[in-house]
Each structure stands twice: as structure tokens, then as C-alpha cells.
Design a protein around this motif. Structure first.
Motif, PDB file in Angstrom:
ATOM      1  N   GLY A 318      -8.880  -1.651   4.750  1.00 27.69           N
ATOM      2  CA  GLY A 318      -9.484  -1.052   3.571  1.00 27.69           C
ATOM      3  C   GLY A 318     -10.221  -2.025   2.679  1.00 27.69           C
ATOM      4  O   GLY A 318     -10.604  -1.682   1.555  1.00 27.69           O
ATOM      5  N   SER A 425     -15.504   0.313   1.495  1.00 29.79           N
ATOM      6  CA  SER A 425     -14.068   0.573   1.589  1.00 29.79           C
ATOM      7  C   SER A 425     -13.749   2.037   1.331  1.00 29.79           C
ATOM      8  O   SER A 425     -14.604   2.828   0.955  1.00 29.79           O
ATOM      9  CB  SER A 425     -13.324  -0.271   0.557  1.00 29.79           C
ATOM     10  OG  SER A 425     -13.460   0.323  -0.718  1.00 29.79           O
ATOM     11  N   ALA A 426     -12.488   2.381   1.539  1.00 27.90           N
ATOM     12  CA  ALA A 426     -12.022   3.724   1.229  1.00 27.90           C
ATOM     13  C   ALA A 426     -12.188   3.988  -0.263  1.00 27.90           C
ATOM     14  O   ALA A 426     -12.312   5.128  -0.691  1.00 27.90           O
ATOM     15  CB  ALA A 426     -10.556   3.879   1.611  1.00 27.90           C
ATOM     16  N   ARG A 525      -4.122   5.333   7.294  1.00 27.61           N
ATOM     17  CA  ARG A 525      -5.573   5.077   7.334  1.00 27.61           C
ATOM     18  C   ARG A 525      -5.903   3.968   8.326  1.00 27.61           C
ATOM     19  O   ARG A 525      -6.901   4.038   9.051  1.00 27.61           O
ATOM     20  CB  ARG A 525      -6.070   4.646   5.955  1.00 27.61           C
ATOM     21  CG  ARG A 525      -6.130   5.771   4.953  1.00 27.61           C
ATOM     22  CD  ARG A 525      -6.790   5.254   3.676  1.00 27.61           C
ATOM     23  NE  ARG A 525      -6.549   6.162   2.571  1.00 27.61           N
ATOM     24  CZ  ARG A 525      -6.706   5.835   1.293  1.00 27.61           C
ATOM     25  NH1 ARG A 525      -7.102   4.606   0.967  1.00 27.61           N
ATOM     26  NH2 ARG A 525      -6.490   6.718   0.349  1.00 27.61           N
TER      27      ARG A 525
END
Lengths: 617, 617
Positions: A318, A425-426, A525
Motif C-alpha cells: 500500500g 496507493s490505496a 489487500r
């Protein structure tokens, strides 16, 4: 404070030892007799060499088993002593250490001991020699510094005084406060040693495990406080018998030794300020720029010839690629306040490895000045005119330590030097910061590393632990700030991991642990992003269940995601490890409530899983 | 005697450990829980694998901190135990070790402990499991095997018995004779460990320094005698926590372990014969061919690609070239009964090194048979029809050990295979025989070597010493026969000497010491013959004079000839060293009167002089 060191602390020949002591900045040395006996250099040559190097020859030692003997043996001992006095004359030396008798003493009579020492004093006076009588902790009749001092008093001889050695006093648990009552002019010499708390016979402890001040468990600043208050102003010398230092490079050991005295002088000065504010003493103690403990990790730098795998790992965890440095082949990856710098410069043939750590400090210049005064080696930095000037020194394991400006919001000015890439990124930054870093230490430099981080960065050592791996025990020493903003684990791998050869065990990897607010979500994730987790065996979860009676849903999630779990009175800990890339892997940790540990019960599981991969790979 | 071993003794994965145990010939193993937890193999797979390897799964261990607790904690502990009983069912196991509580015990009440163990016994019975309750030496309330046995008795439960561990009994100094009073059917399991005499806290001693029987200081044959007399006939297992074994190759460690049990069984059998001749017991103990200690060195072999320098040294020391072997590229050099074989066969790239030692034994075939039964590896020998058949096995450091026929006049039949060259020596044979041999040992195999020489050749270990060298301490362990005909010094060099790299320290050399009747004359002749002596510094002789007040003429001769001197209550010792060739040097020694040592005070002088040569060279 005049500094001195016994030649027995260092490896090498007598010339090598003397050169190392001079380069490290010692004022003088103690000549350990064995080092002279095995040397082809004549006493006159040694004397000349010391003069050229600017070293005083402070103490000739040891002269053993003198007092408490029959008249016949005394005659022999006086003959032996006179031979050594002649030798000392050739060396230009005037102080000899006489240890309390451990081997030949047969008469437990202080009057006799005093009268025999008086005869030695008369003989010594003829050669201009003074005698420093020291109570060894295992002396047959005399093993207490106050007892030795009583005998010195009874001699009433100007050439007879005492030598105080912190090991012989503290190992027996004698109260060092008694030092203050000794007339300063009767303290002819002082030797310092620290030691780890080990329960073993004192002789073995003394001969193998002494360490430099700050590397052991004793409060040597308090010991020094008593000494300073006595009015003593002579040399403060190090006498360290240590199996590892005997094998380590003498130049490094000498620097380590000098660092310990500089640090101790400062600690003693602080201690005296606290206990007797305003008082002055004959001994002057240099101080250092005071620094507060660092508040956090500013960044970690990974160096690699090819960092593609590290980049992939970071993306899967992430992290956002924050950009490339304007002038250098360096990338910045960020998530929350966790910053990872990837450096492909001057990395020929290098597998990914942790090369530098940045620490948030209040005053980087003061911190750097302190480190340099503590004999740290500066890292040469080339900065462009418009770049932040960063202060950096080398740690004993060659990791570069950057002293960075702490900011209220945790940002770092130097990141402006990186061109901003598109966010990748997320976006919700489950990782907030670097939780801890685990650095592998060469066995020869472990104590040096502890003192380095304690003296320069004010990190405090916690009790060390040992973790079984399939190829031996890993010793782990956590160094941390009080508030936990910085936590470093210094690990020594089993020797077989360091030895090249047909062994399947690879070099011990290092790792960066990232603090996370929701490790289960992050792991899910990461699975989707294709992260390669370190696989945790099913047997581990069966044992977890037996130990903790976990909620079945949590247990299932842990097992599905290769998460590990620990719990203590303070809280819970959930974490996972990535696969290893080169000499590096990442850990993601979630601390619940006030859990302060590192999941130590899980470390053997990790080590075994990593070992299997090196065997299969 | 059924043999077993705990998996924690060995390095590697659980599968690697099991394979090593099976190959070494163990009947069964103890599953150390940690090894299972970190393994990806399911319990069913482990069970199948054990069956295929022919290993019984004897004991599941450890189950900790069960008894002496509150009712609430007891419930938790029973839950935890039941999970483990289920696991044991999958493993097909029926015996669990429960250690006396060290962490959570709060109630010091034997009745309570017994009633809590009774409840554990009831639960265990449902799973067909039996509980072996063991007193740990550092147990909070129970740390004495007789106390544990009283609690077992109080449970009066068929599924509750005891486990005896020699470490926990002997480390506390408990009298093992009490074992004989325990009903054999209540001894559910027995674990053996030996240990060196170290004065340290028992927990550290136990966790790091246990060794296999015969490698420590304890009289385990007496311990076993008590056990056998109790009527016990179950497994005798090894549970050894040792920092070095954890790192060593598991196959070798397993063989070392098995050797220790074979040897111990024989020692116990001899002990029982001596103390209770004719008695019989349920446990049957295999015996070995008895051998008397060797009477002397038959020869030493030096292997080298190019032996010219070794030949020159031998000639300068007065050896005669006795001839070349009829069929092999091997030379024989002789002086008195000192025979040096020089072997240039299969020596590609080899610097001169000690490759084989011959020992004079009464019955070579019996000695070889004994060694092979003790798991020694035979050296393959190709002999022509008309040659002596020599028995040889490999020592742990790869030295070949030849078992040669002792003769009344000290001659050796195999020398007839060498063509006789013309005599070339001074002719009066001042050197009479090999006095001792000093072999460098890899640190991983030191304990194994001690047991090897003790069990196969009946050499006895003497107290070990440590000698300072400029790059660390050398540990030296003398193994010798009672009458001194054979003396071997096993030395471990400082680690830096074994590590390749930029360090200037070379590999630690080995040496052959030759007994001489007149070392001064021999040294003078060697000077004339051009021998390169190891140079001894003048400072050494000044110290010698201070210590011993030698006759000025003797002192002058010593210094002129680079001779070293030592003296004790028994006699005098004069010796010198040659320069080192490859990994080998020679020493010539003269023992006067009854001097039994090795000039240990002079060893640092030698090591320092050799170190200087490696730095200069």
C-alpha cells in the motif's frame, strides 16, 4: 580526566596496541606484563615509541602473590620485584600494580601483610617506584577494597597506595561509597570495567565477560561520582578482559573504549550536577552537547543494485511511489509517516539491504556534534546548493545514521527534493510509521553497537533475549526510547550463518517493521495485490488455540492470512512477514492496547519458515 | 537398552532431525513441541514418517506450569492439556512430559499438586495418555526428584508417573541413589545429560551447556547403575540443550549422541559388574570389546603436495630418511621410536598438515571393532597381498587414527614395506619418541572429539586450559593415557583464525612434539644444520630470570638457542619450536625428573611469535 587503558584490552602486538590507543586519543596506557614478555621490542624501544606516540606509561601490571607469606618466600618475592623495578626503570615507569595474594598467601595477618608491603615500599623507593595495592575479588585473605586500604594505611609508607578497580568492588557487591573516605593522595590508580549481570563464578566473569563502561549493567556514573568526590585526579583507566575484544580489530576496540570514557565522563558530570549542584572537584569532566531522545524514525533506506522486487513489495503493502530525487538515482516511497528510500547508487552487486536509518531529533546539529565528539565517523555527503544538509554518521555495523529535524506534524523537508509522482496507493494509509527495525550485527561488534546507540542517540538497552532458529540461537537486544518512538533490535545470528561454505544456512536477514492500524484489512489487500507472505504452518495455529482460546473467527482469519498473534497483560499483537528479498524483508504489526513487545514467541516460527525457504530455494 | 533422543538436541527441520536420528540408529525420539509447531508437516505426516523410519515417538514435551495453581487457572491448564492430548492422538503418542511449575505456581501444597495432577491423569486416561511428571531443578516448589515422586505417589493414579533427568538431579547435587527406591513401573521415562563443571546459574547452565554423556564431568555410569538396579527397562533418552550442537550438522550430532549412549551402556555394564558381580536386571546393556589404553604413538603422518621443507626440518632435527614405500609415494623418517611418515599421495594443493596418527595397541582388531561399534567411520585401505593390514578409523576432525600392533621393543612391522635407504642421521638418536601431538579442532566438533578419543582409545580428558594469543584465547584440552605414553592436545583456535577474510591471522597450526634426552645438544646440532627456530624475545628471558633465578650459564644457553623453560614441583621442562611449514611445526621437548606438563606458561610466547611471522610474511 586523564584517560588510560590496559594493553590487555586489545588484540595484536604491543606496537599495534599502542598505535591504536594513541590514534583513539588515550593519554596513557597500562603495560600488561604478558604483552611485554612476548614482544621482541626492548624496554627502551617501547619507552621511545610511547614518547613518540604521546602516550604516558601509567602502570606496570600485574605483580602477583606478594604478601601474607613466609619469610623465605618473601625473600624470593623481593628478588622478583627488584628485577621488575629494574625493568620499569628501563621503561621509564614509576607505578606498579600489586594484586592481593591469591596463590601463595598462608598467613592471614594484616600486620604481617603491612610489614611485608612496607619492605616492598622501601625497595621500590630506591628505584623511584610506587606500589598500587589492589584487592582482587578472589584474593585469599584480602578481597575488599576497604580491607586493602586499611593495610595500606598500616604501612604508613609514602610509596604504598591503593588501586581501585570497579570490577573487584562491584562484582562482590561492596558499597563504592567508601571510596569517598579514602584520602585522594592514597589512590594511586583507578581501573574501570563494566559487566553484564551473569551469575557465574567471579573469576570466570572477570576474565571473559568484562565490557567497557556503558556496555554492561553497572551504574558506573555513581561509582565515578564517589571517586570524583574523593578528590582523586589521576588517570581513569580501562582494564577489560573480554573474549570478543581479544579477537576484534584493535583500532575499532580502542575507539570503542575511548567512546565509553567520553560518555562516562559526561554521565558522571550529569550525576554530580544532580546530586551536588554547584560543587567543584579537582577532576574536570568534559561534557557533550545534550540531546533529547529521538521521537521517531524519519526514514529507512534500502540499497540494492536492482530494487524491482522491493518496489513491488512496497506497492503490495500500500505504499505510494512519492517520486524520484531530482539529482540522484534514489526513489522515495511513502505511506503515512513511513518513508522508505530506495537507493540504487553505488550498489554494484548488492542485494537489497538496509543501508541507512533516519531519526527525528530536536537539534540535528547538536546531535551530530555529540556523535562526532563520541568518535563516530562522519558520512561524507555531497549536497547541492538547494538541498537540505543532512547530518550522518556511521554505526558500528556500517549502517548510516541520519540525524533529521523532527517536526510537529511528522513531515520531512528533504522530501521536497523528490519530484512528485502520481499517487498510487490505496489512499487510506493503514500503515502509519516505522514501528521498529531489526539489524543483524557482526558478533565482534555487538557491545560496540550497544554503546554507540546508547551514547549517541540516547537509546536504552532492554534485557536481551535468545530465540531458537533451526541452526542455532539468535541473540536479540532491543534498544529503544522511553516512549517507544524508536525501537531498534540488534540481533546476532548463529555463527554458521556468517560462515561461508557448504552450509545451506544463508546470511541472517534484516527487517523493517511497519506500524499498521488494521493489519487484517491490510493483509487482505496485500493478498489481492499478490504479496508473497511468509507461510505460517497449521501446527502453529493449533498451538495458538491451545494457549489463547481465541475467538474461532479471529483464529480462522489469522490462519487464512498467515498472521501471527501474541498477547500479554498489556494488550495484543498481530503481525505478518513478507518473503525475503536479498537480505531484507518487511513485517507489518498492529499493536492493540498497550502491548509493548515484538511477538518474541513467534520469532522461532519465522526463523524456521525462512530456513526452509533457503533449503528449498 | 532402548535408545531415544529429544529433537531439540539437533539442528535443522523436524524431518532432517528425524532422518538423522534414524540413520544414527536410535530406537525412538522425543518430540520437542517447538519443533512440531514450526513444521509445515501435519501430525499425521510426522507419524507416518516416523513409522517409515522405524522410530517410535516416545515422549511429547514439554507441558509447563500445570500444578499448584488456583482453580481458575487449573481449568485453563486442563483445556490446554486436552488440546495437546488430541494432538498426541494424531501423532499416535501416549506419553507426555509435565515439568514442575516454574512460572504460575502460587500454592505450595503437595496435597493440592497431587489432586490437580490426579485430575490431569483422569483427563489423560480418556485419551490413552500417561503423564511423566518431572522436577525441574529450578521449579518453584518442586525441584527435587524425590519430592516429585512423593507427589506422584500421592496421586495414586495409574496414568501418573515420573520422568528422571540426570541434569535436574546432578546439577542440584541430589543423591541419585534414591532412584533405586522408586518402583520401576512408576519411572515412565529417563533423560540423560552430562555437563561440564561450570559455576553459573542452573538455568543458563542447563539451556546452553549440556553435553552428551562422556563429554562432561559427571559420573553417569553410576547414575545409570542406580537406574538399572531400580528395575527400569524403558527408553534411555538424551535431552541436550547446547549452543554448539544447535549449529552443527545434525547427522554428525546424531552419531555423536548415539556413540555417547553405546559408550555409557558399556561403562554402566562395567560399573555394575564391579559393584554387584553376577546380578541380573531387566535392562540389558550391550558391551564392547574391551581395550587397554594405547602404550604410545606408533607414527605420525604428514601429508603435503610438496614435502621438501618438512624433509629438511626432519633432517635438521637429526631424523634419518629410512626409505620410500615399495608401492606408494610415501616416505618414512625415523629417529629412535619416533616415526614420521610423509605422504604426497592425493595431496593436491595441500600444505603440510598432520593427516594420520598411529597408536600402539595390544589388539588392533579388537580396538578397531570397538571403534566401529562406537560408530567410527572406517578408513578404506588398499593393501597389497604382502603388506601389513592396518586398521584405521576417522576422528571427528578427519585425522586418520591407525590402530597398530604394540611390540615389546617398540618396533613396527609395517616399516619393512619401506626400502632401506642409507643412514643419514647423526646416529645417536637424541629424539626417542613422539611426546605429544597438538591437533586443531573445529569449534563445532570439540565435544565430539573428546568423546571419540575417550570412548575409542581410552584417553582421559584432563582439565582444560585457555592460552592467550594476540588474536584471542586458545582453548586447550589434553587427552592422555594414565602412564603418559599417549598425550593429545585438542585445541580450539579463536574464531577469527578460522574465518577467511582480510584478517592477517592465519589458520591455527598443529604440531608434533618430539621427546628428547638432551635438548641443548640437539638444538646446537640443529643450529649447525641450519634449522630455522621460532625466535623467542629477550624480554621472555628477563622474566624467566625474575621468576626462576636460573643458573646464569643455563639462562645464557636458553637464550642463545631460543629454548623455553618451565619448572614445577615435579621437575623441569626445556623445549623449542621450529618455524611453521604450511599448517605444521615441530616441537622438541626434554622432560627432567617427573615434569608432566606442556610448558603452558610459554604457549603465549609461541603464539605471539607465530602471529608476528604471519603479519610480517
Amino acid at each position: 580526566m586523564r584517560t588510560s587503558i590496559a594493553t590487555v584490552c586489545l588484540s595484536g602486538t604491543l606496537e599495534e596496541k599502542m598505535q591504536a590507543c594513541a590514534r583513539a586519543g588515550f593519554d596513557g596506557i597500562e603495560i600488561f606484563e604478558q604483552d611485554l614478555i612476548v614482544s621482541p621490542r626492548s624496554p627502551a624501544e617501547i619507552r621511545r615509541m610511547a614518547a613518540e606516540l604521546g602516550l604516558s606509561l601509567d602502570l606496570y601490571q600485574p605483580f602477583r602473590d606478594f604478601e601474607g607469606v613466609s619469610e623465605e618466600l618473601l625473600e624470593e618475592n623481593l628478588y622478583r620485584a627488584e628485577e621488575k623495578f629494574r625493568l620499569m626503570a628501563s621503561l621509564g615507569m614509576d607505578l606498579m600494580l600489586v594484586c592481593s595474594n591469591v596463590a601463595t598467601a598462608t598467613i592471614d595477618d594484616d600486620d604481617l601483610a603491612a610489614s611485608q608491603l612496607r619492605r616492598l615500599g622501601d625497595l621500590a623507593a630506591r628505584y623511584g617506584v610506587r606500589i598500587a595495592y589492589e584487592a582482587l575479588a578472589w584474593g585469599t585473605f584480602v578481597n575488599d577494597f576497604e580491607h586493602a586500604m586499611r593495610i595500606v594505611d598500616m604501612t604508613a609508607h609514602p610509596n604504598i597506595g591503593t588501586c581501585l578497580d570497579s570490577f573487584h568492588i562491584l562484582s562482590r557487591g561492596w558499597d563504592p561509597a567508601g571510596i569517598e573516605k579514602i584520602p585522594a593522595e592514597k589512590i594511586f590508580f583507578v581501573q574501570l570495567a563494566d559487566a553484564p549481570e551473569i551469575s557465574m563464578d567471579i573469576l570466570s566473569w572477570s576474565r571473559h565477560y568484562r565490557v567497557f563502561p556503558g556496555e554492561g549493567a553497572w551504574e558506573l556514573d555513581r561509582f565515578m561520582g564517589h571517586l570524583v568526590r574523593s578528590g582523586y585526579n589521576g588517570p581513569v583507566s580501562l582494564e577489560i578482559f573480554n573474549d570478543v575484544f581479544r579477537q576484534a580489530d584493535e583500532e575499532r576496540t580502542a575507539v570503542d573504549a575511548m567512546r565509553s570514557l567520553i560518555w562516562l565522563a559526561e554521565r558522571t558530570s550529569v550525576h554530580l550536577q544532580e546530586t551536588d549542584p554547584g560543587a567543584t572537584y579537582p577532576m574536570r569532566l568534559a561534557t557533550l552537547p545534550e540531546v533529547a531522545e529521538p521521537t521517531g524514525f524519519n526514514f529507512a533506506e534500502v540499497k540494492a543494485k536492482d530494487s524491482a522486487q522491493v518496489q513491488a513489495l512496497l506497492r503490495q503493502l500500500g505504499f505510494a511511489f512519492r517520486g524520484r530525487h531530482r539529482t540522484k538515482d534514489v526513489q522515495l516511497w511513502v505511506q503515512g509517516q513511513a518513508r522508505i528510500v530506495i537507493n540504487e547508487q553505488q550498489a554494484r552487486g548488492m542485494e537489497p539491504t538496509i543501508s541507512a536509518l533516519g531519526f527525528d531529533v530536536e537539534d540535528p546539529l547538536a546531535a551530530a556534534s555529540r556523535a562526532l565528539q563520541l568518535k563516530a565517523v562522519q558520512v561524507p555527503r555531497q549536497s547541492q546548493a538547494n538541498e537540505e544538509v543532512l547530518q550522518a554518521v556511521k554505526a558500528p555495523d556500517s549502517t548510516e545514521v541520519f540525524l533529521c529535524q523532527a517536526t510537529p506534524d511528522g513531515t520531512a523537508a528533504w522530501t521536497d527534493e523528490f519530484a512528485t509522482a502520481s499517487p498510487a496507493s490505496a489512499g487510506d494509509d493503514l500503515i502509519t510509521r516505522i514501528d521498529h527495525v531489526n539489524l543483524a550485527q557482526p558478533w565482534q561488534h555487538f557491545d560496540e553497537s550497544v554503546l554507540f546507540y546508547e551514547s549517541t542517540l540516547a537509546l536504552a538497552p532492554r534485557p536481551s533475549t535468545e530465540v531458537p532458529s533451526p541452526v542455532g540461537l539468535v541473540r536479540s537486544q532491543v534498544m529503544r526510547t522511553e516512549h517507544g518512538g524508536v525501537r531498534l533490535a540488534l540481533n546476532i545470528a548463529p555463527l554458521v550463518m556468517e560462515q561461508p561454505g557448504p552450509s545451506a544456512a544463508s546470511a541472517y536477514p534484516q527487517h523493517i517493521a511497519l506500524a499498521c492500524t488494521d493489519v487484517v484489512t491490510l493483509a487482505r489487500r496485500a493478498v489481492e495485490a499478490g504479496l508473497e507472505f511468509l507461510k505460517i504452518p497449521a501446527n502453529y495455529y493449533a498451538d495458538l488455540q491451545a494457549r489463547f482460546r481465541l475467538d474461532p473467527e479471529l483464529l480462522a482469519a489469522l490462519q487464512e492470512l498467515n498472521l501471527l498473534y501474541d498477547r500479554d497483560d498489556q494488550g495484543e499483537f498481530i503481525h505478518f512477514y513478507t518473503a525475503t528479498v536479498g537480505r531484507l524483508f518487511f513485517e507489518v504489526v498492529e499493536r492493540r492496547d498497550r502491548y509493548e513487545g515484538y511477538g518474541a514467541p513467534n520469532a522461532p516460527v519465522r526463523l524456521a519458515a525462512q530456513y526452509r525457504l533457503t533449503k528449498d530455494g
